[in-house]
Design a protein around this motif. Sequence first.
Motif, mmCIF file in Angstrom:
data_model
loop_
_atom_site.group_PDB
_atom_site.id
_atom_site.type_symbol
_atom_site.label_atom_id
_atom_site.label_comp_id
_atom_site.label_asym_id
_atom_site.label_seq_id
_atom_site.Cartn_x
_atom_site.Cartn_y
_atom_site.Cartn_z
ATOM 1 N N LYS A 1 0.859 -1.314 12.569
ATOM 2 C CA LYS A 1 0.902 -2.679 12.039
ATOM 3 C C LYS A 1 -0.155 -2.923 10.969
ATOM 4 O O LYS A 1 0.123 -3.570 9.956
ATOM 5 N N ARG A 2 -1.351 -2.421 11.190
ATOM 6 C CA ARG A 2 -2.397 -2.582 10.177
ATOM 7 C C ARG A 2 -1.976 -1.896 8.886
ATOM 8 O O ARG A 2 -2.093 -2.456 7.799
ATOM 9 N N GLY A 3 -1.483 -0.668 9.004
ATOM 10 C CA GLY A 3 -1.019 0.068 7.834
ATOM 11 C C GLY A 3 0.147 -0.618 7.138
ATOM 12 O O GLY A 3 0.220 -0.654 5.910
ATOM 13 N N MET A 4 1.059 -1.184 7.941
ATOM 14 C CA MET A 4 2.186 -1.908 7.342
ATOM 15 C C MET A 4 1.674 -3.088 6.527
ATOM 16 O O MET A 4 2.173 -3.362 5.422
ATOM 17 N N ALA A 5 0.693 -3.791 7.039
ATOM 18 C CA ALA A 5 0.128 -4.930 6.312
ATOM 19 C C ALA A 5 -0.479 -4.483 4.985
ATOM 20 O O ALA A 5 -0.306 -5.146 3.952
ATOM 21 N N ILE A 6 -1.162 -3.348 4.989
ATOM 22 C CA ILE A 6 -1.770 -2.829 3.757
ATOM 23 C C ILE A 6 -0.684 -2.472 2.743
ATOM 24 O O ILE A 6 -0.775 -2.818 1.564
ATOM 25 N N SER A 7 0.354 -1.784 3.209
ATOM 26 C CA SER A 7 1.444 -1.405 2.303
ATOM 27 C C SER A 7 2.194 -2.625 1.793
ATOM 28 O O SER A 7 2.580 -2.683 0.616
ATOM 29 N N LEU A 8 2.428 -3.604 2.655
ATOM 30 C CA LEU A 8 3.103 -4.833 2.227
ATOM 31 C C LEU A 8 2.249 -5.595 1.211
ATOM 32 O O LEU A 8 2.778 -6.155 0.240
ATOM 33 N N ASN A 9 0.940 -5.605 1.406
ATOM 34 C CA ASN A 9 0.041 -6.217 0.434
ATOM 35 C C ASN A 9 0.199 -5.533 -0.918
ATOM 36 O O ASN A 9 0.258 -6.196 -1.961
ATOM 37 N N GLY A 10 0.267 -4.218 -0.904
ATOM 38 C CA GLY A 10 0.447 -3.467 -2.142
ATOM 39 C C GLY A 10 1.770 -3.778 -2.813
ATOM 40 O O GLY A 10 1.826 -3.965 -4.036
ATOM 41 N N LEU A 11 2.825 -3.850 -2.011
ATOM 42 C CA LEU A 11 4.140 -4.187 -2.570
ATOM 43 C C LEU A 11 4.115 -5.584 -3.204
ATOM 44 O O LEU A 11 4.705 -5.796 -4.274
ATOM 45 N N GLY A 12 3.434 -6.503 -2.570
ATOM 46 C CA GLY A 12 3.300 -7.836 -3.139
ATOM 47 C C GLY A 12 2.531 -7.813 -4.452
ATOM 48 O O GLY A 12 2.869 -8.540 -5.395
ATOM 49 N N SER A 13 1.531 -6.969 -4.524
ATOM 50 C CA SER A 13 0.720 -6.882 -5.739
ATOM 51 C C SER A 13 1.509 -6.335 -6.918
ATOM 52 O O SER A 13 1.387 -6.826 -8.026
ATOM 53 N N VAL A 14 2.324 -5.300 -6.677
ATOM 54 C CA VAL A 14 3.098 -4.747 -7.787
ATOM 55 C C VAL A 14 4.253 -5.657 -8.161
ATOM 56 O O VAL A 14 4.714 -5.655 -9.303
ATOM 57 N N GLY B 1 4.370 2.531 -8.574
ATOM 58 C CA GLY B 1 3.600 1.877 -7.521
ATOM 59 C C GLY B 1 4.497 1.309 -6.439
ATOM 60 O O GLY B 1 4.229 1.468 -5.248
ATOM 61 N N THR B 2 5.587 0.673 -6.860
ATOM 62 C CA THR B 2 6.531 0.102 -5.893
ATOM 63 C C THR B 2 7.135 1.192 -5.017
ATOM 64 O O THR B 2 7.202 1.053 -3.786
ATOM 65 N N GLN B 3 7.559 2.292 -5.628
ATOM 66 C CA GLN B 3 8.173 3.383 -4.857
ATOM 67 C C GLN B 3 7.184 3.995 -3.873
ATOM 68 O O GLN B 3 7.529 4.285 -2.721
ATOM 69 N N LEU B 4 5.947 4.195 -4.330
ATOM 70 C CA LEU B 4 4.936 4.808 -3.457
ATOM 71 C C LEU B 4 4.540 3.884 -2.310
ATOM 72 O O LEU B 4 4.408 4.337 -1.161
ATOM 73 N N PHE B 5 4.342 2.602 -2.602
ATOM 74 C CA PHE B 5 4.032 1.652 -1.528
ATOM 75 C C PHE B 5 5.194 1.582 -0.527
ATOM 76 O O PHE B 5 4.971 1.504 0.684
ATOM 77 N N ALA B 6 6.428 1.615 -1.033
ATOM 78 C CA ALA B 6 7.601 1.548 -0.146
ATOM 79 C C ALA B 6 7.675 2.775 0.752
ATOM 80 O O ALA B 6 7.978 2.657 1.951
ATOM 81 N N ARG B 7 7.372 3.956 0.204
ATOM 82 C CA ARG B 7 7.368 5.181 1.028
ATOM 83 C C ARG B 7 6.282 5.102 2.095
ATOM 84 O O ARG B 7 6.490 5.488 3.252
ATOM 85 N N LEU C 1 -0.146 8.214 0.046
ATOM 86 C CA LEU C 1 0.869 7.510 -0.746
ATOM 87 C C LEU C 1 0.359 6.134 -1.158
ATOM 88 O O LEU C 1 0.564 5.691 -2.294
ATOM 89 N N ASN C 2 -0.309 5.446 -0.240
ATOM 90 C CA ASN C 2 -0.867 4.131 -0.551
ATOM 91 C C ASN C 2 -1.898 4.226 -1.667
ATOM 92 O O ASN C 2 -1.912 3.408 -2.592
ATOM 93 N N ASN C 3 -2.779 5.217 -1.591
ATOM 94 C CA ASN C 3 -3.815 5.354 -2.603
ATOM 95 C C ASN C 3 -3.230 5.747 -3.956
ATOM 96 O O ASN C 3 -3.694 5.285 -5.002
ATOM 97 N N LEU C 4 -2.202 6.596 -3.958
ATOM 98 C CA LEU C 4 -1.510 6.931 -5.204
ATOM 99 C C LEU C 4 -0.809 5.701 -5.774
ATOM 100 O O LEU C 4 -0.775 5.497 -6.995
ATOM 101 N N ALA C 5 -0.257 4.870 -4.900
ATOM 102 C CA ALA C 5 0.403 3.641 -5.343
ATOM 103 C C ALA C 5 -0.603 2.690 -5.985
ATOM 104 O O ALA C 5 -0.322 2.074 -7.021
#
Length: 194
Positions: A170-183, A153-159, A137-141
């Motif tokens: 926690k590491r994964g959450m940080a990556i997803s949160l970084n993505g959400l910030g980017s979009v 992108g927002t929906q995929l990062f949120a999922r 999901l992160n890579n698709l986002a």
Amino acid sequence: IQSAVATGDSERALTIAASIWRFWWVRGYFSEGRGRLHAILSMPGAARKDALRARALIGAGRMNYELGEFGAARAHHEEALEIRRALGDRAGEAMSLVNLGIVAHGQSAHSLARRYYEASLTIQQELGNRRGEAICLNNLARLAYELCDFEDGTQLFARSLEIRQTLGDKRGMAISLNGLGSVAAPAGGPVVEA
């Protein structure tokens, strides 16, 4: 490794290489790792199509990718995928599909990358592998972000984030949160992961 290669012990060399490639990758020793892995994979007796060879191929593919050698990376990941499918290793197949997606993504072959990520996502969901699902999901986002589809992108990062929160990753959450910030403020770029 050197003694195993010197004595022609391909079994031992593959075992060590399959276990140590992540060290070279994390430390950034891409050229060293590539050289050693290619030498081992070329040994007589190392050509057998088994799980050990597949793991070493993944390492070689990662090293080649980091060095910008996309053709070689793709070839290694394709061979690993072929072996894993022949062995019925669905989890390994899903990982190989992600790796092929990353290579396609790195070459800006967005449609191909999406197909690989989606195929991996389907397998991850079938297997109930929530961590693997979150990675896909992160890579698709990230792909959606790069194509300026910020809503998707927002929906995929949120999922992805939701799954990672459930797992306590926690590491994964940080990556997803970084993505959400980017979009949300598309000036930087989200992190792709494997």
